[in-house]
Design a protein around this motif. Structure first.
Motif, PDB file in Angstrom:
ATOM      1  N   VAL A 141      -2.619  10.762   3.300  1.00 43.13           N
ATOM      2  CA  VAL A 141      -3.677   9.776   3.527  1.00 43.13           C
ATOM      3  C   VAL A 141      -3.815   9.533   5.031  1.00 43.13           C
ATOM      4  CG1 VAL A 141      -3.421   8.562   1.321  1.00 43.13           C
ATOM      5  CG2 VAL A 141      -2.055   7.839   3.276  1.00 43.13           C
TER       6      VAL A 141
ATOM      7  N   ARG B 253       0.794   4.068  -3.084  1.00 40.56           N
ATOM      8  CA  ARG B 253       0.502   5.493  -2.870  1.00 40.56           C
ATOM      9  C   ARG B 253       1.679   6.364  -3.312  1.00 40.56           C
ATOM     10  NH1 ARG B 253      -3.456   9.211  -2.822  1.00 40.56           N
ATOM     11  NH2 ARG B 253      -2.784  10.982  -1.606  1.00 40.56           N
TER      12      ARG B 253
ATOM     13  N   GLN C  19      -5.301   4.721   8.322  1.00 35.09           N
ATOM     14  CA  GLN C  19      -6.159   3.594   7.938  1.00 35.09           C
ATOM     15  C   GLN C  19      -5.953   3.167   6.487  1.00 35.09           C
ATOM     16  OE1 GLN C  19      -7.926   1.539   9.723  1.00 35.09           O
ATOM     17  NE2 GLN C  19      -8.538   0.415   7.888  1.00 35.09           N
ATOM     18  N   TYR C  20      -5.500   4.093   5.641  1.00 35.60           N
ATOM     19  CA  TYR C  20      -5.265   3.776   4.226  1.00 35.60           C
ATOM     20  C   TYR C  20      -4.386   2.527   4.077  1.00 35.60           C
ATOM     21  CZ  TYR C  20      -2.913   3.827  -0.267  1.00 35.60           C
ATOM     22  OH  TYR C  20      -2.383   3.449  -1.469  1.00 35.60           O
ATOM     23  N   PHE C  21      -3.387   2.398   4.933  1.00 33.82           N
ATOM     24  CA  PHE C  21      -2.433   1.295   4.815  1.00 33.82           C
ATOM     25  C   PHE C  21      -3.053  -0.057   5.150  1.00 33.82           C
ATOM     26  CE2 PHE C  21       0.159   5.084   5.557  1.00 33.82           C
ATOM     27  CZ  PHE C  21       0.921   5.051   4.408  1.00 33.82           C
TER      28      PHE C  21
ATOM     29  N   ASP D 205      -6.546  -0.558   4.518  1.00 39.20           N
ATOM     30  CA  ASP D 205      -7.738  -0.740   3.699  1.00 39.20           C
ATOM     31  C   ASP D 205      -7.569  -1.965   2.811  1.00 39.20           C
ATOM     32  OD1 ASP D 205      -8.921   1.487   4.773  1.00 39.20           O
ATOM     33  OD2 ASP D 205      -8.524   2.787   3.056  1.00 39.20           O
TER      34      ASP D 205
ATOM     35  N   ARG E  23       0.837  -1.204   0.000  1.00 41.52           N
ATOM     36  CA  ARG E  23       0.000   0.000   0.000  1.00 41.52           C
ATOM     37  C   ARG E  23       0.872   1.254   0.000  1.00 41.52           C
ATOM     38  NH1 ARG E  23      -5.163  -0.016  -1.191  1.00 41.52           N
ATOM     39  NH2 ARG E  23      -5.579   1.572   0.346  1.00 41.52           N
TER      40      ARG E  23
ATOM     41  N   ASP F  11      -4.725  -7.651  -1.576  1.00 41.92           N
ATOM     42  CA  ASP F  11      -4.823  -6.195  -1.707  1.00 41.92           C
ATOM     43  C   ASP F  11      -5.415  -5.813  -3.050  1.00 41.92           C
ATOM     44  OD1 ASP F  11      -1.493  -5.079  -2.712  1.00 41.92           O
ATOM     45  OD2 ASP F  11      -2.632  -6.823  -3.313  1.00 41.92           O
TER      46      ASP F  11
ATOM     47  N   ALA G   7       1.969   8.486   6.492  1.00 39.88           N
ATOM     48  CA  ALA G   7       0.604   8.853   6.121  1.00 39.88           C
ATOM     49  C   ALA G   7       0.499  10.366   5.918  1.00 39.88           C
ATOM     50  CB  ALA G   7      -0.378   8.386   7.198  1.00 39.88           C
TER      51      ALA G   7
END
Length: 135
Positions: free
Chosen positions: A62, A16, A65-67, A69, A12, A79, A57
């Motif tokens: 981001v 990003r 929590q993005y990592f 998701d 992740r 993923d 983050a």
């Protein structure tokens, strides 16, 4: 020791970073570490601490929590949000990230035309009938 979750977080992170067009070097400088450490995080060789994950983050714009998701009880280590439509690694390819960046750099009207074009090309590969005129 690292585990599958560390690998997932690293993927992740890489996704990003590439989406934003950042190098490992530039991201490392943003958070005060060397690019080799970013490499280790991205391949899951090193575990990212909570404090470092927060810094990453912030640098990547981001929420933390993005990592995480995409993790779920049913398929914890997948993923790929669209497994039936995309190859597993398509979202981590440079070509895909370049295409996404170019798409979002367009205005709304050119984006609509581009999407229509892409859909018509997809349809011409035999998966669906090609429609050359709007209904």
């Amino acid at each position: 020791m690292t585990n599958e979750i560390d690998d997932f977080v690293g993927k992740r992170l890489r996704r990003r970073r590439r989406l934003l067009g950042l190098t490992q070097q530039s991201l490392g400088e943003m958070v005060g570490i060397r690019f080799q450490q970013i490499q280790k995080y991205e391949c899951g060789a090193n575990r990212v601490s909570a404090a470092r994950l927060f810094e990453l983050a912030e640098a990547l714009g981001v929420p933390v929590q993005y990592f995480y998701d995409g993790l779920s009880d049913r398929d914890m280590f997948s993923d790929d949000p669209f497994p039936e439509f995309l190859a597993p690694d398509v979202l981590s390819k440079k070509e895909t990230m370049d295409l996404v960046r170019a798409y979002y750099s367009m205005g709304p009207e050119p984006r609509k035309h581009f999407l229509d074009l892409a859909k018509s090309l997809e349809a011409s590969d035999g998966k669906a009938p090609l429609r050359l005129v709007a209904p």
